[in-house]
Design an enzyme around this catalytic site. Structure first.
Site, PDB file in Angstrom:
ATOM      1  N   LYS A 231       0.845  -1.201   0.000  1.00  0.00           N
ATOM      2  CA  LYS A 231       0.000   0.000   0.000  1.00  0.00           C
ATOM      3  C   LYS A 231       0.877   1.247   0.000  1.00  0.00           C
ATOM      4  O   LYS A 231       1.883   1.299   0.727  1.00  0.00           O
ATOM      5  CB  LYS A 231      -0.916  -0.020   1.235  1.00  0.00           C
ATOM      6  CG  LYS A 231      -1.926   1.127   1.274  1.00  0.00           C
ATOM      7  CD  LYS A 231      -2.827   1.002   2.497  1.00  0.00           C
ATOM      8  CE  LYS A 231      -3.886   2.091   2.551  1.00  0.00           C
ATOM      9  NZ  LYS A 231      -4.742   1.968   3.743  1.00  0.00           N
TER      10      LYS A 231
ATOM     11  N   SER B 164      -9.609   1.876   2.887  1.00  0.00           N
ATOM     12  CA  SER B 164      -8.769   2.596   1.966  1.00  0.00           C
ATOM     13  C   SER B 164      -7.742   1.742   1.224  1.00  0.00           C
ATOM     14  O   SER B 164      -7.204   2.195   0.217  1.00  0.00           O
ATOM     15  CB  SER B 164      -8.036   3.707   2.725  1.00  0.00           C
ATOM     16  OG  SER B 164      -7.187   3.164   3.713  1.00  0.00           O
TER      17      SER B 164
ATOM     18  N   SER C 141      -9.625  -0.389   7.147  1.00  0.00           N
ATOM     19  CA  SER C 141      -9.088  -0.303   5.781  1.00  0.00           C
ATOM     20  C   SER C 141      -8.388  -1.535   5.243  1.00  0.00           C
ATOM     21  O   SER C 141      -8.070  -1.578   4.065  1.00  0.00           O
ATOM     22  CB  SER C 141      -8.143   0.883   5.667  1.00  0.00           C
ATOM     23  OG  SER C 141      -8.890   2.049   5.486  1.00  0.00           O
TER      24      SER C 141
HETATM   25  N1  GLN Z   1     -13.043   4.207   6.420  1.00  0.00           N
HETATM   26  C1  GLN Z   1     -12.370   4.697   7.578  1.00  0.00           C
HETATM   27  C2  GLN Z   1     -12.005   6.155   7.389  1.00  0.00           C
HETATM   28  O1  GLN Z   1     -12.377   6.683   6.401  1.00  0.00           O
HETATM   29  C3  GLN Z   1     -11.170   3.868   7.889  1.00  0.00           C
HETATM   30  C4  GLN Z   1      -9.995   4.181   7.047  1.00  0.00           C
HETATM   31  C5  GLN Z   1      -8.798   3.375   7.434  1.00  0.00           C
HETATM   32  O2  GLN Z   1      -8.905   2.360   8.116  1.00  0.00           O
HETATM   33  N2  GLN Z   1      -7.638   3.867   7.028  1.00  0.00           N
HETATM   34  O3  GLN Z   1     -11.369   6.753   8.192  1.00  0.00           O
END
Ligand code: GLN
Length: 491
Positions: A77, A152, A176
């Site tokens: 990532k 994400s 994410s």
């Molecule tokens: N969807 C969550 C957010 O928008 C989690 C994102 C993540 O785990 N990086 O913050």
């Protein structure tokens, strides 16, 4: 011709001499070239670097023979620093940033023989649930290319699901790793807070951020965890707790295991097809001798507001470092004036969701509001953690669906951030409490979209959730399915 799909299959093919590390690497790069223009899982493909490394592994067989990930392709990532390889966080503000060091998790993978094939697309600074917040455009779900892959870590999930890489690393601040794994039909593991070093992970919410693997199988997740886990002097929050033998935990025996289900929570607002798949998954575990126990997590309903206060507060502080002076992009300002340079760099360098979060986080930390929002959120966070502690006095793992709905259409929720945030209802509490949690495939909708089952365990007890997840995998074949275009992959 079919190709090995899992880490264990790739390792087997290389060990037996059926394939070389270069064969495996060329195959992954070929698939990336063929499919990534449509899927956009990658921000950067490191073809030459990967081939050089695969050649070195083939050349020095004696040295690499027993390395646990020898010759296995991995996608990273783009929020994890890779020495000499552009690391962007899918943000314009870092689009030319080349780190001079590796994240500890990345270094450990390479020391174990893994071959990095590229850096994957994500929501900007990991803020989002759909990978639509990338400055470089969205990633598409290989099961239905008009749909989001989740986020994400959407690029990492798609790279694995479509067979562009054997496994991937992601980061998980509020879901994410698990949510894109669920929406792409693969396995995603968020370890305990402190189990895997965060050194070299571009920080979003430092008390919530985790690094973990996305894989096809539970055994593969256990293997990667055993490589990346462990204390790291470069991360003061990493834990000295000994690393368990995760692979040895996968016995298939879950007789007597108690699986807690917070019925009130999972009965509310969940897509009926997901509820059905969730119930079926519980039956699979029940048939193997696990018992299903009703539990209450009375404060879990507050997890979303608590998460979005704590995460944005931490983000507003962490992202203050991107000022155009030390890293990446700098706005051109004439005549030269420092304050204008800062503000223009940030105005031009950050996308709309990142700005929204910086503003929200700055607001909740303001002197006059601190007690009402940030402090209160931290107090409720403690209550949420205690709920789990109490539950774990009675059960060995907590089961929930990973997401309330399957993958939605690209564009469907971009105008409605609140709707997007509500989709994180089942994932954020494990981050608030620091608990290990895994998502595994547990079914498909009638329309062919993957569904995920989430298992959460007590602190540092990854072994238990891996054991239960693996037992489920042994009795189901959801995880064997591949999107139609990618059927030439072998298990
Ligand atoms: N969807 C969550 C957010 O928008 C989690 C994102 C993540 O785990 N990086 O913050």
């Amino acid at each position: 011709m079919s190709h090995p799909r899992t880490i264990h299959a790739v390792r087997g093919a290389i060990r037996s001499g059926e394939q070389s590390a270069v064969d495996v690497c060329e195959h992954a790069l070929g698939r990336i070239a063929a499919h990534d223009p449509a899927l956009h899982a990658f921000n950067t493909v490191t073809s030459e670097r990967a081939l050089d490394r695969a050649r070195a592994i083939d050349r020095d067989k004696a040295r690499w023979k027993d390395a646990p990930l020898s010759g296995v392709p991995v996608a990273i990532k783009d929020v994890l620093c890779t020495r000499g390889v552009r690391t962007t966080a899918s943000s314009r503000i870092l689009d030319t940033f080349v780190p001079p060091f590796d994240a500890t998790s990345v270094r450990r993978l390479e020391e174990a023989g893994a071959v990095i094939v590229g850096k994957t697309n994500c929501d900007e600074f990991a803020m989002g649930s759909s990978t639509e917040n990338s400055a470089f455009g969205p990633t598409r779900n290989p099961w239905a290319t008009d749909r989001i892959p989740g986020g994400s870590s959407g690029g990492s999930a798609v790279a694995v699901a479509a067979g562009l890489s054997t496994f991937a690393l992601g980061s998980d601040t509020g879901g994410s790793i698990r949510q894109p794994a669920a929406l792409c039909g693969i396995v995603g593991l968020k370890p305990t807070y402190g189990r895997v070093s965060r050194y070299g992970l571009l920080a979003f919410g430092s008390s919530l951020d985790h690094v973990g693997p996305l894989t096809h199988t539970v055994a593969d997740a256990a293997l990667v965890l055993s490589v990346i886990a462990g204390v790291d002097p470069a991360d003061a929050t990493s834990s000295p707790e000994p690393v368990a033998a995760y692979g040895a935990a996968l016995t298939g025996d879950v007789r007597g295991a108690r699986i807690g289900v917070p019925a009130r929570l999972v009965d509310e607002g969940v897509d009926p097809e997901i509820s059905k798949a969730f119930r079926a998954a519980l039956e699979v575990l029940g048939a193997r001798g696990a018992s299903i126990v009703d539990i209450a997590l009375p404060n879990a309903g507050a997890a979303i507001p608590v998460y979005y206060l704590v995460a944005t507060a931490e983000a507003s502080s962490n992202l203050a470092r991107y000022d155009g002076v030390r890293y990446g992009f700098r706005a051109k300002v004439e005549p030269q004036d420092l304050l204008t340079m800062y503000t223009r760099t940030r105005a031009e360098g950050f996308g709309p969701e990142v700005k929204r979060r910086i503003m929200l986080g700055t607001y909740v930390l303001r002197a006059g509001y601190y007690d009402a929002y940030y402090l209160k959120a931290q107090q409720v966070r403690t209550l949420i953690r205690r709920d789990y502690e109490q539950a774990f006095e009675r059960v060995d793992a907590v089961a929930m669906p990973t997401t309330p709905t399957p993958a939605f259409k690209i564009g469907e929720r971009v105008e409605d951030p609140l709707q997007m945030y509500l989709g994180d209802v089942f994932t954020v509490s494990a981050n608030l409490a620091g608990l290990p949690a895994i998502s595994i495939p547990c079914g498909f909708t009638a329309g062919g979209l993957p569904i995920g089952l989430q298992l959460t365990g007590p602190m540092f007890d990854e072994a238990s959730i891996l054991r239960v997840a693996d037992a489920h995998e042994r009795d189901t074949d959801w995880w064997k399915r591949t999107p139609r275009e990618f059927e030439d992959l072998r298990i």
